[in-house]
Design an enzyme around this catalytic site. Structure first.
Site, PDB file in Angstrom:
ATOM      1  N   HIS A  67      13.401 -23.421 -10.016  1.00  0.00           N
ATOM      2  CA  HIS A  67      12.514 -23.034 -11.125  1.00  0.00           C
ATOM      3  C   HIS A  67      12.715 -23.904 -12.360  1.00  0.00           C
ATOM      4  O   HIS A  67      11.853 -23.947 -13.233  1.00  0.00           O
ATOM      5  CB  HIS A  67      12.748 -21.562 -11.490  1.00  0.00           C
ATOM      6  CG  HIS A  67      12.244 -20.610 -10.442  1.00  0.00           C
ATOM      7  ND1 HIS A  67      11.085 -19.895 -10.586  1.00  0.00           N
ATOM      8  CD2 HIS A  67      12.723 -20.288  -9.222  1.00  0.00           C
ATOM      9  CE1 HIS A  67      10.878 -19.153  -9.509  1.00  0.00           C
ATOM     10  NE2 HIS A  67      11.863 -19.375  -8.656  1.00  0.00           N
ATOM     11  N   ASP A 121      11.426 -27.622 -19.947  1.00  0.00           N
ATOM     12  CA  ASP A 121      11.191 -26.337 -19.286  1.00  0.00           C
ATOM     13  C   ASP A 121      10.675 -26.595 -17.884  1.00  0.00           C
ATOM     14  O   ASP A 121       9.828 -27.474 -17.689  1.00  0.00           O
ATOM     15  CB  ASP A 121      10.154 -25.522 -20.078  1.00  0.00           C
ATOM     16  CG  ASP A 121      10.490 -24.042 -20.094  1.00  0.00           C
ATOM     17  OD1 ASP A 121      11.093 -23.574 -19.118  1.00  0.00           O
ATOM     18  OD2 ASP A 121      10.142 -23.376 -21.087  1.00  0.00           O
TER      19      ASP A 121
HETATM   20  O1  LIG Z   1      18.182 -14.373 -15.305  1.00  0.00           O
HETATM   21  P1  LIG Z   1      18.446 -14.843 -16.711  1.00  0.00           P
HETATM   22  O2  LIG Z   1      19.742 -15.606 -16.825  1.00  0.00           O
HETATM   23  O3  LIG Z   1      18.349 -13.720 -17.698  1.00  0.00           O
HETATM   24  O4  LIG Z   1      17.267 -15.868 -17.108  1.00  0.00           O
HETATM   25  C1  LIG Z   1      15.883 -15.609 -16.882  1.00  0.00           C
HETATM   26  C2  LIG Z   1      15.245 -16.652 -15.960  1.00  0.00           C
HETATM   27  O5  LIG Z   1      15.175 -17.887 -16.655  1.00  0.00           O
HETATM   28  C3  LIG Z   1      14.771 -19.063 -15.932  1.00  0.00           C
HETATM   29  O6  LIG Z   1      13.364 -19.109 -15.685  1.00  0.00           O
HETATM   30  C4  LIG Z   1      12.708 -20.217 -15.060  1.00  0.00           C
HETATM   31  O7  LIG Z   1      11.695 -19.784 -14.178  1.00  0.00           O
HETATM   32  C5  LIG Z   1      10.354 -19.719 -14.687  1.00  0.00           C
HETATM   33  C6  LIG Z   1       9.437 -19.324 -13.518  1.00  0.00           C
HETATM   34  O8  LIG Z   1       9.442 -20.323 -12.519  1.00  0.00           O
HETATM   35  C7  LIG Z   1       9.934 -21.067 -15.272  1.00  0.00           C
HETATM   36  O9  LIG Z   1       8.605 -20.974 -15.817  1.00  0.00           O
HETATM   37  C8  LIG Z   1      10.915 -21.428 -16.406  1.00  0.00           C
HETATM   38  O10 LIG Z   1      10.576 -22.726 -16.891  1.00  0.00           O
HETATM   39  C9  LIG Z   1      12.363 -21.429 -15.891  1.00  0.00           C
HETATM   40  O11 LIG Z   1      13.215 -21.581 -17.027  1.00  0.00           O
HETATM   41  C10 LIG Z   1      15.602 -19.187 -14.680  1.00  0.00           C
HETATM   42  O12 LIG Z   1      15.271 -20.375 -13.977  1.00  0.00           O
HETATM   43  C11 LIG Z   1      15.539 -17.924 -13.831  1.00  0.00           C
HETATM   44  O13 LIG Z   1      16.366 -18.044 -12.673  1.00  0.00           O
HETATM   45  C12 LIG Z   1      16.075 -16.778 -14.683  1.00  0.00           C
HETATM   46  O14 LIG Z   1      16.035 -15.546 -13.960  1.00  0.00           O
HETATM   47  O1  LIG Z   2       9.800 -10.236 -24.654  1.00  0.00           O
HETATM   48  C1  LIG Z   2       9.419 -10.821 -23.623  1.00  0.00           C
HETATM   49  C2  LIG Z   2       9.555 -12.224 -23.459  1.00  0.00           C
HETATM   50  C3  LIG Z   2       9.088 -12.808 -22.295  1.00  0.00           C
HETATM   51  N1  LIG Z   2       8.512 -12.056 -21.311  1.00  0.00           N
HETATM   52  C4  LIG Z   2       7.999 -12.686 -20.065  1.00  0.00           C
HETATM   53  O2  LIG Z   2       9.040 -13.476 -19.465  1.00  0.00           O
HETATM   54  C5  LIG Z   2       8.480 -14.599 -18.799  1.00  0.00           C
HETATM   55  C6  LIG Z   2       9.135 -15.875 -19.299  1.00  0.00           C
HETATM   56  O3  LIG Z   2       8.850 -16.903 -18.395  1.00  0.00           O
HETATM   57  P1  LIG Z   2       8.854 -18.439 -18.818  1.00  0.00           P
HETATM   58  O4  LIG Z   2       8.527 -19.207 -17.601  1.00  0.00           O
HETATM   59  O5  LIG Z   2       7.960 -18.686 -19.988  1.00  0.00           O
HETATM   60  O6  LIG Z   2      10.348 -18.752 -19.314  1.00  0.00           O
HETATM   61  P2  LIG Z   2      11.796 -18.343 -18.739  1.00  0.00           P
HETATM   62  O7  LIG Z   2      12.259 -17.208 -19.605  1.00  0.00           O
HETATM   63  O8  LIG Z   2      11.617 -17.945 -17.310  1.00  0.00           O
HETATM   64  O9  LIG Z   2      12.628 -19.557 -18.964  1.00  0.00           O
HETATM   65  C7  LIG Z   2       6.966 -14.580 -19.081  1.00  0.00           C
HETATM   66  O10 LIG Z   2       6.298 -13.988 -17.984  1.00  0.00           O
HETATM   67  C8  LIG Z   2       6.865 -13.675 -20.319  1.00  0.00           C
HETATM   68  O11 LIG Z   2       5.626 -12.993 -20.451  1.00  0.00           O
HETATM   69  C9  LIG Z   2       8.388 -10.681 -21.460  1.00  0.00           C
HETATM   70  O12 LIG Z   2       7.848  -9.990 -20.583  1.00  0.00           O
HETATM   71  N2  LIG Z   2       8.834 -10.112 -22.620  1.00  0.00           N
END
Ligand SMILES: O=P(O)(O)OC[C@H]1O[C@H](O[C@H]2O[C@H](CO)[C@@H](O)[C@H](O)[C@H]2O)[C@H](O)[C@@H](O)[C@@H]1O
Ligand SMILES: O=c1ccn([C@@H]2O[C@H](COP(=O)(O)OP(=O)(O)O)[C@@H](O)[C@H]2O)c(=O)[nH]1
Length: 461
Positions: free
Chosen positions: A158, A366
């Protein structure tokens, strides 16, 4: 057709697979339901040895089993907080300056991967296919293979995959990438990420890569492709419209007293470029005095990984910047930046996006950035807001009708904001139409179905 087994560090709760919950959970649950299956991973809890060893806890939802295990403190520290989030996350986001490496944490990372794999083995049948997600679980297939599992196993990353020169900073890079080659299919968010992986294999692992992405390296054959994660844009549009007159939207509208609204939503992560974004908003107020008192930035930033040091620093810096800028430009009835350190329900966010004139999404790096896609999908097509988007978000490869910015260029971002705020309706509509078409062409279902077809070795569509 065999069952689908999904493995990820975070597992959606059964309640999150319904209605207006996160699209990713809904999409994956949809695929699991079709064939029956298991969603396996960490429960999100730190537990005692006894509880960890008794797991997994199984919750049945029709034909789908949610199987979760707790982590003991040492495993959480070494596997999640340590190697995953203090080494891999910064390096994969090109922040070697923030990366720390501890040999013991890496040992813990491998140990937890092996332990999780061992727990999963008992739940597997010979014709299951296994889909593993993200950087926490790179050695997972290797660990399963060592347990004698010969099933098809796929991996989707991701996050970005860094250029080899950056990856070389992770001391056990070779062992890590060798493990990654134990998968049958490895998927990336963008061509750049996939290209960086191929580069590493060719330059540093004597691997070969065919034009179709067939790879031979470390004595293994696998294939790679780009699967851009998407959203379900029409569902988001309907949800945003449905919630247009809900209390939280009305309250925000009333409090703005006719001012324009710029919306940003991110986990409080240094990869999201929040400090640079606040400075760009300050520069707008500095350079374009007509906007002082007339535009508000709402930044929603729920804390994340708060026990990793670099996350404490970014929080501190951001609080300082918000205070400084607000001190400089506030009036008795005006606060330029509203900085909200809490999580909002996704359904609420979509209607707030629809209410705003600009979506300001400027990560330094990202993998994809789903917020950018959600922002576009939530707009009213008759009077859409404008997305200002970092060229370093994976989403920039598809949302080419956004106003693209370099998140290191504060003046450039301020100019982009000014342009977006003043953009004529006809141009806004045209850009929105182009971006919406891109979202529909490659939605979340396409991402999932293309990956699973490749993993099953079947044609897509
Ligand atoms: O599980 P956490 O440590 O709390 O973090 C939340 C997630 O963050 C990252 O999200 C990524 O996936 C998104 C969907 O593909 C993508 O849009 C974004 O750019 C990425 O940063 C992380 O990769 C996840 O594993 C985490 O669960
Ligand atoms: O207060 C919040 C902040 C973020 N999101 C959701 O969390 C996801 C964030 O995904 P993104 O790929 O933008 O970034 P990541 O946190 O996975 O790096 C999106 O679906 C947002 O709508 C949410 O539900 N509540």
């Amino acid at each position: 057709m065999g069952r689908l087994i999904v493995v990820s560090n975070r597992v959606a709760k059964p309640t999150e697979t319904k209605g207006s919950a996160g699209g990713l959970a809904v999409a994956i649950f949809g695929a699991l339901k079709d064939t029956g299956g298991v969603w396996f991973g960490w429960s999100g809890e730190v537990v005692s040895e006894a509880v960890a060893h008794a797991g997994p806890t199984l919750v049945e939802e029709g034909t789908v089993t949610f199987a979760t295990v707790g982590l003991v403190r040492r495993d959480y520290d070494q596997y999640y907080r340590g190697f995953s989030n203090a080494t891999l996350w910064p390096v994969f986001h090109y922040r070697n300056d923030l990366a720390a490496y501890e040999r013991d944490d890496y040992a813990g990372y491998r140990r937890v991967n092996a332990w999780l794999a061992h727990k999963l083995v008992k739940l597997l049948a010979p014709d299951d296919i296994i889909w593993v997600h993200d950087y926490h679980l790179i050695p997972f297939a290797d660990a399963l293979r060592r347990e004698g599992i010969g099933n098809r196993i796929g991996f989707f990353l991701h996050t970005p995959f860094p250029a080899p020169q950056v990856l070389l900073n992770v001391p056990p890079h070779e062992e890590l990438i060798k493990s990654l080659c134990c998968y049958d299919v490895v998927g990336f968010q963008t061509d750049t990420d996939r290209g960086a992986f191929h580069d590493y294999l060719v330059r540093h692992a004597h691997g070969t890569v065919s034009e179709q992405g067939e790879i031979e390296a470390f004595g293994r054959r696998l294939r790679t492709d780009v699967y851009r994660i998407g959203v379900f844009p029409d569902e988001i549009a309907r949800e945003a419209e449905r919630n247009e007159s809900r209390q939280h939207v009305l309250e925000l509208k009333q409090s703005l007293e006719g001012r324009e609204l710029v919306m940003s939503v991110d986990r409080l992560d240094y990869s999201k470029g929040l400090v640079e974004r606040f400075k760009a908003f300050e520069r707008l107020l500095e350079n374009a005095p007509q906007w002082r008192g007339n535009v508000t930035l709402v930044q929603i930033a729920p804390p994340t990984r708060a026990d990793v040091e670099s996350y404490q620093e970014i929080r501190h810096n951001l609080e300082y910047e918000a205070g400084r800028i607000n001190g400089r430009f506030s009036g008795l009835d005006y606060t330029p930046i509203r900085y909200l350190n809490q999580r909002y329900a996704r359904s609420q966010l979509m209607s707030l996006f629809r209410e705003s004139q600009v979506g300001f999404v400027t990560p330094l790096r990202d993998g994809m950035n789903l917020v950018a896609k959600e922002y576009v999908a939530a707009q009213n097509p008759e009077d859409p807001g404008v997305l200002v988007l970092s060229e370093f978000a994976g989403a920039a490869a598809e949302l080419c009708a956004a106003v693209l910015v370099n998140p290191h260029d504060i003046a450039g971002m301020a100019e982009a904001l000014e342009r977006a705020l003043a953009m004529p309706l006809a141009e806004r509509r045209q850009r929105h139409e182009v971006n919406m078409a891109a979202l529909r062409k490659n939605d979340l279902g396409t991402w999932r179905d293309r990956f699973l077809a490749d993993l099953r070795g079947e044609p897509y569509g």
